[in-house]
Design a protein around this motif. Structure first.
Motif, mmCIF file in Angstrom:
data_model
loop_
_atom_site.group_PDB
_atom_site.id
_atom_site.type_symbol
_atom_site.label_atom_id
_atom_site.label_comp_id
_atom_site.label_asym_id
_atom_site.label_seq_id
_atom_site.Cartn_x
_atom_site.Cartn_y
_atom_site.Cartn_z
ATOM 1 N N GLY A 75 0.839 -1.187 0.000
ATOM 2 C CA GLY A 75 0.000 0.000 0.000
ATOM 3 C C GLY A 75 0.875 1.238 0.000
ATOM 4 O O GLY A 75 2.055 1.179 -0.370
ATOM 5 N N SER A 76 0.309 2.363 0.426
ATOM 6 C CA SER A 76 1.096 3.593 0.500
ATOM 7 C C SER A 76 0.655 4.398 1.714
ATOM 8 O O SER A 76 -0.434 4.217 2.245
ATOM 9 N N GLY A 77 1.538 5.269 2.124
ATOM 10 C CA GLY A 77 1.246 6.127 3.258
ATOM 11 C C GLY A 77 1.318 5.398 4.591
ATOM 12 O O GLY A 77 1.754 4.255 4.691
ATOM 13 N N ARG A 78 0.858 6.085 5.624
ATOM 14 C CA ARG A 78 0.944 5.563 6.996
ATOM 15 C C ARG A 78 0.057 4.345 7.232
ATOM 16 O O ARG A 78 0.303 3.572 8.141
ATOM 17 N N GLU A 79 -0.978 4.175 6.438
ATOM 18 C CA GLU A 79 -1.879 3.037 6.627
ATOM 19 C C GLU A 79 -1.420 1.779 5.897
ATOM 20 O O GLU A 79 -2.031 0.722 6.029
ATOM 21 N N ALA A 80 -0.341 1.882 5.116
ATOM 22 C CA ALA A 80 0.206 0.721 4.416
ATOM 23 C C ALA A 80 0.672 -0.316 5.433
ATOM 24 O O ALA A 80 0.973 0.008 6.586
ATOM 25 N N THR A 81 0.753 -1.550 5.009
ATOM 26 C CA THR A 81 1.226 -2.635 5.869
ATOM 27 C C THR A 81 2.735 -2.785 5.719
ATOM 28 O O THR A 81 3.250 -2.834 4.603
ATOM 29 N N ALA A 82 3.424 -2.859 6.844
ATOM 30 C CA ALA A 82 4.875 -3.025 6.867
ATOM 31 C C ALA A 82 5.216 -4.507 6.977
ATOM 32 O O ALA A 82 4.653 -5.214 7.808
ATOM 33 N N ARG A 83 6.125 -4.947 6.147
ATOM 34 C CA ARG A 83 6.643 -6.322 6.214
ATOM 35 C C ARG A 83 8.141 -6.238 6.473
ATOM 36 O O ARG A 83 8.833 -5.432 5.857
#
Length: 156
Positions: A75-83
């Motif tokens: 995704g993008s921005g602060r709501e994206a999921t970090a892996r």
């Protein structure tokens, strides 16, 4: 974001870190070290796309043992999921344990949650009595690189 314990600097710990910190604080020194070693055994293996291309991972020179990491953003921005993905040799159990703690606490969270994680989180685990400050600085170095990569990849 749910929060838990508060480290010395007053910043709230993310819930996953608070649970891990509570687990460490419930133990005495030797048992804390044993729990760290158990985390080391739980570090997930690299997926083939990174295991076959280690040049894609970033080294963490603050660590006394060789460790490499890479992040992905869904995704993008602060709501994206970090892996998060880590590579650390089995003969470096402290480093592997730190990487495993970061993976358990932060992998799959939003980029915003990871970026909001206080830089002092490493001190909140209660490990200073069983590992050197230099080693704890290595974990802080991992967190700093994770945050930098996520900012870039999420477009922040």
């Amino acid at each position: 974001m749910s929060t838990g314990s508060t480290p010395a600097d007053g910043a709230e710990l993310p819930a996953a870190f608070a649970e891990i910190a509570d687990d460490f604080h419930a133990l005495t020194g030797r048992d804390r070290l044993q729990l760290l070693l158990e985390f080391a055994n739980d570090l997930p293996e690299l997926p083939p796309r990174y295991a076959e291309h280690p040049e894609l991972l970033e080294p963490v020179p603050e660590c006394q043992s060789p460790i490499f990491l890479v992040t992905e953003v869904e995704g993008s921005g602060r709501e994206a999921t970090a892996r998060l993905f880590f590579s650390a040799p089995p003969e470096a159990p402290t480093t592997r344990g730190f990487a495993s703690i970061l993976a358990e606490a932060l992998d799959g969270r939003t980029v915003g949650e990871v970026l909001d994680t206080p830089d002092t989180v490493t001190g909140a685990l209660g490990l200073a009595e069983v590992v050197s400050l230099l080693r704890l600085n290595g974990m802080a170095g991992m967190l700093a690189r994770i945050k930098r990569q996520l900012r870039l990849k999420a477009g922040l």
